[in-house]
Design an enzyme around this catalytic site. Structure first.
Site, PDB file in Angstrom:
ATOM      1  N   LYS A   1     -24.182   8.825  35.024  1.00 10.60           N
ATOM      2  CA  LYS A   1     -23.183   7.752  35.007  1.00 10.60           C
ATOM      3  C   LYS A   1     -22.373   7.817  36.303  1.00 10.60           C
ATOM      4  CE  LYS A   1     -20.410   7.517  31.302  1.00 10.60           C
ATOM      5  NZ  LYS A   1     -20.553   6.514  30.266  1.00 10.60           N
TER       6      LYS A   1
ATOM      7  N   ASP B   1     -18.016  23.636  29.961  1.00 12.33           N
ATOM      8  CA  ASP B   1     -17.555  22.694  30.976  1.00 12.33           C
ATOM      9  C   ASP B   1     -18.563  22.708  32.124  1.00 12.33           C
ATOM     10  OD1 ASP B   1     -16.274  21.462  33.081  1.00 12.33           O
ATOM     11  OD2 ASP B   1     -14.336  22.412  32.707  1.00 12.33           O
TER      12      ASP B   1
ATOM     13  N   TRP C   1     -28.135  10.560  23.536  1.00  9.56           N
ATOM     14  CA  TRP C   1     -29.134  10.705  24.619  1.00  9.56           C
ATOM     15  C   TRP C   1     -30.090  11.854  24.274  1.00  9.56           C
ATOM     16  CZ3 TRP C   1     -27.607   9.662  30.416  1.00  9.56           C
ATOM     17  CH2 TRP C   1     -27.117   8.357  30.531  1.00  9.56           C
TER      18      TRP C   1
END
Ligand code: SAM
Length: 293
Positions: A163, A98, A55
Site C-alpha cells: 500500500k 512491529d 490477504w
C-alpha cells in the site's frame, strides 16, 4: 450508524462477509492479482501488516491451489505479521510484532531458514491522524520498513506489493523502489475508494544492486525528504499508473440499495484486541463524565 447502513454504503464490506473474507481488503488483493497475476506459481509468501487476515486468506487459498498443481514441491509457507493479534488461519504462521523493528525482521527471516520468499505483500497503514503530511510520512516509513524486510527474504525475480499513499513525495518512493525492481507500477483497485489517496505499488523482478547487502540499519529510512523533494533528471522516476478490477463491477464510492432478500451478517472476524476497547470500557463506566466534574 446502524450495521445495515454500513452494508448499504459499502458494497465490498457486505460482499466480504457474504464470501467469507475477514475484511473488504481481500478484494483489493484479488483485483490486483487479476491484473498482474503475481500469485501464479507462488509457494512462499510474507504478509506484512496482515490483521485481521483477509490477504492471508487469499494467499492461503491460492498457494494451496498452486501446490495441488505442483505436488512435488515443498508445502506452501506463509508468514503473516501484525502489531495486533490475529485469529488463527490454517497454513499461516503468525507473528505479532512491529515491522519497523529489527527483532521482528529477524524473526521473519528465521522462519524462512535460509530459503527465500516468492512474494512479500504489505497492506500496512498507520492510525491516520488527519494531518496529511504526517500520515503520508508515516505510511512511507512503513513502506520502507517493508521494503527493508523484503530485501532480506525475497528471491531474485520475486514480487513486492504494498500500500502506498499517493502524496506529494511519491516520486522519492518510486525512485527508491526502482533501485531494487526494474518494473514498478502504481495501481488502484476498484475496491479502493476514489476518495482515498491509497493505491498499491506492484514491484516485479526483484534485482538488488550488485553490491547491495541487506541490513536492518539501512539508510533508506533516514533519507531526508526535504532535500530530495526536487527530483530531476534521471532521479525523477515516473511509473505507470493502472486502475484495476472489472470496470463494470461494484464502485467502492457508490451506495447500493439493499435488496428484499438482503440479510444482515456479522463481520467474519471481529478484532481480538481492538485498540478502542479500553476507551469503550472507560466510557461505559462513566469514566469520562466523572473527569468533566
Ligand atoms: N491486509 C489486512 C487484511 O486483509 O486483513 C488489513 C491490514 S490493515 C488495513 C493495516 C494493518 O497494519 C493493521 O492491522 C495494523 O495493525 C498494521 N500495522 C500498522 N503499523 C504496523 C507496524 N509498524 N507493524 C506491524 N503492523 C502494523
Amino acid at each position: 450508524m446502524g450495521k445495515s447502513s454500513k452494508d448499504k454504503r459499502d458494497v465490498y464490506y457486505r460482499l466480504a462477509k457474504e464470501e467469507g473474507w475477514r475484511a473488504r481488503s481481500a478484494f483489493k488483493l484479488l483485483q490486483l492479482d487479476e491484473e498482474f497475476n503475481f500469485l501464479q506459481g507462488v509457494q512462499r509468501a510474507v504478509d506484512l501488516c496482515a490483521a485481521p487476515g483477509s490477504w492471508s486468506q487469499v494467499l492461503s487459498k491460492r498457494l494451496s491451489k498452486n501446490h495441488k498443481q505442483t505436488p512435488d514441491e515443498p508445502e506452501p509457507k506463509i508468514v503473516a505479521v501484525d502489531l495486533q493479534a490475529m485469529a488463527p488461519l490454517e497454513g499461516v504462521i503468525q507473528l505479532q510484532g512491529d515491522i519497523t523493528k529489527k527483532s521482528t525482521a529477524e524473526k521473519i527471516i528465521s522462519y524462512f531458514d535460509g530459503g527465500m520468499a516468492d512474494i512479500v505483500i504489505c497492506d500496512g497503514a498507520p492510525d491516520v491522524t488527519g494531518l496529511h503530511d504526517m500520515d503520508e510520512y508515516i505510511q512511507a516509513q512503513l513502506l520502507l520498513a517493508a521494503l527493508n524486510i523484503t530485501t532480506h527474504v525475497l528471491r531474485p525475480g520475486g514480487t513486492f506489493v504494498a500500500k502506498i499513499f499517493r502524496g506529494k513525495d511519491i516520486t522519492l518512493l518510486y525512485s527508491q523502489l526502482k533501485i531494487f525492481f526494474p518494473t514498478v507500477t502504481c495501481s488502484k483497485p476498484r475496491s479502493s475508494r476514489n476518495s482515498s489517496i491509497e493505491a498499491f505499488i506492484v514491484c516485479q523482478g526483484y534485482q538488488p544492486p550488485a553490491d547491495y547487502t541487506p541490513t536492518m540499519a539501512n539508510p533508506l529510512l533516514d533519507l531526508q525528504y526535504d532535500s530530495m523533494n526536487e527530483l530531476t533528471g534521471p532521479n525523477r522516476t515516473i511509473v505507470p499508473f493502472i486502475a484495476c478490477g472489472d470496470l463494470n463491477g461494484y464502485d467502492a464510492d457508490r451506495t447500493y440499495p439493499l435488496t428484499s432478500s438482503y440479510k444482515q451478517l456479522d463481520p467474519l472476524q471481529p478484532p481480538i484486541t481492538a485498540p478502542y476497547k479500553t476507551a469503550m470500557e472507560l466510557k461505559r463506566s462513566n469514566f469520562y463524565s466523572k473527569l468533566d466534574k
